[in-house]
Design an enzyme around this catalytic site. Structure first.
Site, PDB file in Angstrom:
ATOM      1  N   LEU A  74       0.849  -1.196   0.000  1.00  0.00           N
ATOM      2  CA  LEU A  74       0.000   0.000   0.000  1.00  0.00           C
ATOM      3  C   LEU A  74       0.883   1.243   0.000  1.00  0.00           C
ATOM      4  O   LEU A  74       1.662   1.463   0.916  1.00  0.00           O
ATOM      5  CB  LEU A  74      -0.921  -0.001   1.217  1.00  0.00           C
ATOM      6  CG  LEU A  74      -1.934  -1.151   1.257  1.00  0.00           C
ATOM      7  CD1 LEU A  74      -2.659  -1.185   2.600  1.00  0.00           C
ATOM      8  CD2 LEU A  74      -2.951  -1.017   0.119  1.00  0.00           C
ATOM      9  N   SER A  97       7.092   6.133  -0.477  1.00  0.00           N
ATOM     10  CA  SER A  97       7.011   5.430   0.809  1.00  0.00           C
ATOM     11  C   SER A  97       5.787   4.533   0.752  1.00  0.00           C
ATOM     12  O   SER A  97       4.800   4.858   0.078  1.00  0.00           O
ATOM     13  CB  SER A  97       6.904   6.404   1.985  1.00  0.00           C
ATOM     14  OG  SER A  97       7.048   5.730   3.221  1.00  0.00           O
ATOM     15  N   SER A  98       5.870   3.402   1.458  1.00  0.00           N
ATOM     16  CA  SER A  98       4.765   2.455   1.378  1.00  0.00           C
ATOM     17  C   SER A  98       4.748   1.541   2.588  1.00  0.00           C
ATOM     18  O   SER A  98       5.708   1.475   3.359  1.00  0.00           O
ATOM     19  CB  SER A  98       4.885   1.605   0.104  1.00  0.00           C
ATOM     20  OG  SER A  98       6.046   0.798   0.160  1.00  0.00           O
ATOM     21  N   SER A  99       3.624   0.840   2.734  1.00  0.00           N
ATOM     22  CA  SER A  99       3.515  -0.270   3.675  1.00  0.00           C
ATOM     23  C   SER A  99       3.613  -1.537   2.833  1.00  0.00           C
ATOM     24  O   SER A  99       2.695  -1.865   2.082  1.00  0.00           O
ATOM     25  CB  SER A  99       2.180  -0.219   4.430  1.00  0.00           C
ATOM     26  OG  SER A  99       2.084  -1.303   5.331  1.00  0.00           O
TER      27      SER A  99
END
Length: 387
Positions: A74, A97-99
């Site tokens: 995500l 940036s991510s999860s």
């Protein structure tokens, strides 16, 4: 209404059934740590050419939990600054940036072989979710995490505090590690690097493990697992495919502009032995980066609709242009380095060796160089000098 705890248990079961989640302690962490807490203020969902912003505040709770406990990575930030709460409609941008997908996060933590008492350095805090999983087992004082983006770090720190983990969250360049808490038993990087920084080796105890993704292309990168020796070097292997956002300090400036002008003067022209289209496959792309570190693979379309493929190394001022001729390809090369000559030599040797996968590649890191090799293929050896 969906229960968050049941969603966490469901995700843990899925990860176990996939063979990714194995350790009882990590299952307990996955079932306890609320991933949705670490996605605030929201995420961007990939819609092909645009990213659709979705925020926790403007989404039904059941839908928000469905997103949070899905299988996908995500995206939480675009272009180094934009978050979902700042965009009211779909936008164009580059993820910064991510999860990361839960299977990837859990798989990497499993690969660390953590044990009670270990001290861990994490490079790339991101949302802080993976930090929380490790803190749940080791304790907040045993984990230090470094994030280069001050805003991302602040959000992660707030989420970790809300989850009950007052860990060591540091804003800075993770390529330098965090010497103030060294030495570490484990170093894990959730960003891709062109090579493993020696600072990570130096800050790890002998017998400790360094885990990070090497490569600079969006694909064709490998997860390196190294064990640090008593002599200050480290050795290990690529344990599988891995894909992460590039470390900010090493982000590639993509070749753009008039590509025909960049390739106007060629020093040689010949038929290729191998189709350049293999570079769109994972292992050949990984080999290309070993054979020609610094090279970029660029895909474009000619004015007549024909496919165009290039290799560029801006630092070495070299290029290879590929021209399709039916099922065959011609390569035009220019500059001091024969980029395709180097790459093609490795690809032919790799095919002759039976086309082994990424986990056949071993590496040895010293202060002066990175050496890569494949045991069953003596001609497949590369050395990247640092100085």
């Amino acid at each position: 209404m969906t229960d968050p705890a049941s969603e966490r248990r469901r995700m843990a079961t899925v990860l176990m059934n996939e063979g990714v989640l194995k350790s009882p302690w990590l299952r307990a962490a996955v079932e306890t740590v609320s991933r949705e807490r670490f996605l605030r203020p929201g995420v961007f969902l990939d819609e092909g050419r645009t990213w659709r912003p979705v925020t926790a505040a403007d989404t039904a709770p059941d839908e928000w939990l469905r997103i949070a406990y899905g299988v996908d990575t995500l995206t939480t930030q675009l272009d180094g600054h934009l978050t979902a709460d700042q965009a009211g409609e779909p936008v164009v941008g580059v993820p910064t940036s991510s999860s990361t997908a839960p299977a990837t996060v859990v798989g990497m933590i499993e690969a660390l072989d953590l044990a009670t008492g270990h001290r861990v350095l994490e490079i790339g805090t991101g949302t802080g979710y993976s930090t929380a999983l490790m803190c749940h087992y080791l304790g907040e004082d045993k984990v230090a995490t470094v994030e280069v983006d001050a805003q991302v770090a602040a959000r992660a720190d707030a989420a970790l505090e809300a989850a009950g983990f007052s860990t060591w969250t540091v804003t800075g360049d993770g390529l330098l590690g965090h010497p103030y808490r060294a030495p570490y038993d484990r170093v894990i990087a959730t960003c891709a690097v062109r090579r493993i920084p020696y600072a990570w080796i130096r800050q790890t105890r002998p017998g400790g493990v360094v885990l990070g993704t090497v490569g600079s292309w969006p694909w064709g990168t490998g997860l390196a697992k190294l064990t640090v020796g008593d002599d200050g070097t480290a050795e290990g292997s690529i344990i599988g495919r891995s894909s992460f956002i590039q470390a900010r300090a090493q982000a590639v400036a993509h070749v753009a502009g008039d590509l025909s002008a960049r390739t106007a003067y060629a020093d040689s022209e010949r038929r290729t032995q191998v189709s350049p289209l293999v570079l769109e496959e994972w292992m050949p792309a990984f080999l290309a980066q070993l054979a020609a570190p610094g090279a970029q693979f660029v895909r474009a379309t000619g004015g007549d609709g024909s496919p165009l493929r290039y290799l560029f190394d801006p630092e070495k001022e070299s290029f290879a242009e590929f021209l399709a001729d039916g099922e065959s390809w011609t390569v035009r090369q220019g500059g001091p380095v024969g980029l395709w000559d180097d790459v093609e030599r490795s690809l032919v040797a790799w095919q002759d060796a039976g086309a082994p996968e990424t986990d056949s590649v071993r590496l040895h890191v010293t202060p002066a160089s990175h050496r890569y090799w494949i045991d069953q293929a003596p001609s497949l050896r590369w050395e990247h000098r640092i100085a």
